[in-house]
Design an enzyme around this catalytic site. Structure first.
Site, PDB file in Angstrom:
ATOM      1  CB  THR A   7      -0.943   0.063   1.222  1.00 13.62           C
ATOM      2  OG1 THR A   7      -1.750   1.239   1.121  1.00 13.62           O
ATOM      3  CG2 THR A   7      -0.205   0.092   2.535  1.00 13.62           C
ATOM      4  N   GLY A  11      -1.649   6.400   5.870  1.00 17.80           N
ATOM      5  CA  GLY A  11      -2.531   6.145   7.016  1.00 17.80           C
ATOM      6  C   GLY A  11      -2.648   4.658   7.306  1.00 17.80           C
ATOM      7  CE  LYS A  12      -6.137   1.222   2.686  1.00 14.44           C
ATOM      8  NZ  LYS A  12      -6.196   0.432   1.451  1.00 14.44           N
ATOM      9  CG  ASP A  69      -9.516  -2.919  -1.942  1.00 17.06           C
ATOM     10  OD1 ASP A  69      -8.801  -1.958  -2.275  1.00 17.06           O
ATOM     11  OD2 ASP A  69     -10.694  -3.023  -2.326  1.00 17.06           O
ATOM     12  CG  ASP A 155     -10.634   7.676  10.051  1.00 13.57           C
ATOM     13  OD1 ASP A 155     -11.383   6.737   9.748  1.00 13.57           O
ATOM     14  OD2 ASP A 155      -9.427   7.522  10.305  1.00 13.57           O
ATOM     15  CE  LYS A 175      -9.195   4.075  11.547  1.00 14.49           C
ATOM     16  NZ  LYS A 175      -8.691   4.792  10.380  1.00 14.49           N
ATOM     17  NE  ARG A 181      -6.285   0.042   7.821  1.00 14.37           N
ATOM     18  CZ  ARG A 181      -7.283   0.635   7.163  1.00 14.37           C
ATOM     19  NH1 ARG A 181      -7.799   0.094   6.106  1.00 14.37           N
ATOM     20  NH2 ARG A 181      -7.749   1.797   7.574  1.00 14.37           N
TER      21      ARG A 181
END
Ligand code: IMP
Length: 199
Positions: A7, A11-12, A69, A155, A175, A181
């Site tokens: 990715t 953020g991920k 994803d 978010d 979170k 996730r």
């Protein structure tokens, strides 16, 4: 063991790195690789896109690869933006533009009909094509305007009744403890010892 995280979403990456910090794996970012083939996310499902991303990168690098994803599904919009979450307001749209489009689409929709969910499919793929999927889902509601500065993507608009705040108002660890996730990554983490034995 080295695992490539397929990715380029910062953020991920941050969330994945935090959740796998105590694992016996070294995470390699796409940005640290010399060349990575372009991946067109044209699948109809989160699972198809995650698997395509992970498989493409695993084949190109010869390394086990993890790809996520994920996206937002809004019942009042027939499940949109869904697999198009990252590009809801257009090909090169940023988070602010996507959030604006979401608010426009939901204009006039009452609070009781603004339920939504974040969905995540995490695919772990070996260069030989073997693939495992891990999933997670989190329910919430879309506000009329953004709140908070943390997180990324949608978010600020995603409100959690039971926590009394949006995802952008939560510290990352909180979170991760509840997110789509986070759920998928914990399932991956639980399976990791067995997966490592199959390598
Ligand atoms: P992908 O990179 O194709 O999986 O696109 C995921 C898109 O879904 C992101 O660009 C965000 O717009 C949205 N998204 C996925 N997970 C989250 C999250 O945890 N918070 C906010 N938005 C998210």
């Amino acid at each position: 063991m080295k695992i490539v995280v397929a990715t380029s979403n910062a953020g991920k990456l941050k969330e994945i790195a935090r959740l796998l910090a105590d694992q016996p794996v070294e995470l390699i970012n796409l940005a640290d690789l010399d060349s990575v083939p372009e991946i067109v996310e044209d699948g109809d499902t989160f699972a198809a896109n995650a698997e395509k991303k992970a498989l493409t990168v695993a084949r190109a690098t010869g390394q086990p690869t993890l790809a996520d994803d994920s996206g937002l599904t809004v019942a009042a919009l027939g499940g949109a933006p869904g697999v198009h979450s990252a590009r809801y307001a257009g090909e090169n749209a940023d988070d602010a533009a996507n959030n604006r489009r979401l608010l426009q689409e939901l204009e006039g929709v009452p609070e009781s009909e603004r339920s939504a969910a974040f969905v995540c499919d995490l695919a772990f793929v070996l260069p030989d094509g073997r693939c495992w999927h891990f999933t997670g889902k989190m329910a919430g509601r879309i506000l009329n305007e953004g709140r908070g500065t943390g997180g990324f993507g949608y978010d600020p608009l995603f409100y959690l009744e039971e926590h009394g705040c949006t995802l952008a108002e939560m510290p990352l660890d909180r979170k991760n403890a509840i997110s789509h996730r986070g759920q998928a990554l914990r399932r991956f983490r639980e399976a990791l010892p067995k997966l490592l034995r199959t390598l």
